[in-house]
Enzyme design. Structure first.
Site, PDB file in Angstrom:
ATOM      1  CD  GLN A   1      -3.089   0.957   2.092  1.00 42.50           C
ATOM      2  OE1 GLN A   1      -3.295  -0.062   2.710  1.00 42.50           O
ATOM      3  NE2 GLN A   1      -3.833   2.039   2.249  1.00 42.50           N
ATOM      4  CG  PHE A   2       1.498   3.694  -3.667  1.00 36.04           C
ATOM      5  CD1 PHE A   2       1.452   5.072  -3.848  1.00 36.04           C
ATOM      6  CD2 PHE A   2       0.547   2.910  -4.307  1.00 36.04           C
ATOM      7  CE1 PHE A   2       0.489   5.651  -4.653  1.00 36.04           C
ATOM      8  CE2 PHE A   2      -0.411   3.471  -5.111  1.00 36.04           C
ATOM      9  CZ  PHE A   2      -0.459   4.847  -5.289  1.00 36.04           C
ATOM     10  CB  THR A   3      -2.065   5.252  -0.346  1.00 43.06           C
ATOM     11  OG1 THR A   3      -2.563   4.121   0.357  1.00 43.06           O
ATOM     12  CG2 THR A   3      -2.410   5.151  -1.828  1.00 43.06           C
TER      13      THR A   3
END
Length: 149
Positions: free
Chosen positions: A78-80
């Site tokens: 989850q790069f967010t």
């Protein structure tokens, strides 16, 4: 490096209608590699996660680890989690590792969890994923490698 741990009764990830990973009791780990993160940090996170005492014992106290309960881990990239949200209304994600490095560290982290003796299920790096979970508690722990000890 950042990770969000959620203690779950069950969790699953679906991509294009197919379940790519599913667990019963254990941890859902949302994982984000950032610029400058190294393998040692991923190994440290895996070791801490495997031994973190956030499951209840017979007296109702959080005193058992995911290893102690023979639980599993579902890891979702989850790069967010690297979002810079302070300026403006559209978050920026420039702190996230490049896709190639992010995927490498994600795989390394999953392997490190397995080396700790855990059963590991995964999502698909870079895919649009539907994540389902039944949060147990709720218990949620946020880990950031930039935090001091």
């Amino acid at each position: 490096m950042r990770a969000v741990l959620q203690r779950v009764s069950e969790a699953s990830v679906t991509v294009d209608g197919d379940i790519t990973g599913a667990i019963e009791q254990g941890l859902l780990v949302l994982f984000c590699a950032e610029h400058g993160d190294i393998d040692d940090e991923a190994t440290y996170f895996a070791r801490k996660i495997s031994k973190m005492r956030i499951f209840t014992d017979d007296e109702g106290k959080m005193n058992r680890s995911v290893l102690d309960i023979n639980g599993s881990v579902l890891v979702v990239s989850q790069f967010t989690l690297a979002a810079n949200w302070k300026k403006g209304n559209r978050p920026g994600f420039s702190a996230a590792a490049s896709p190639a490095e992010g995927e490498r560290l994600y795989k390394f982290f999953c392997h490190a969890l397995k080396n700790e003796g855990l059963t590991v299920e995964k999502g698909i790096f870079g895919a649009h994923m539907d994540v389902r979970l039944l949060n147990d508690g709720p218990v949620t722990i946020v880990m950031d490698s930039k935090d001091s000890a």
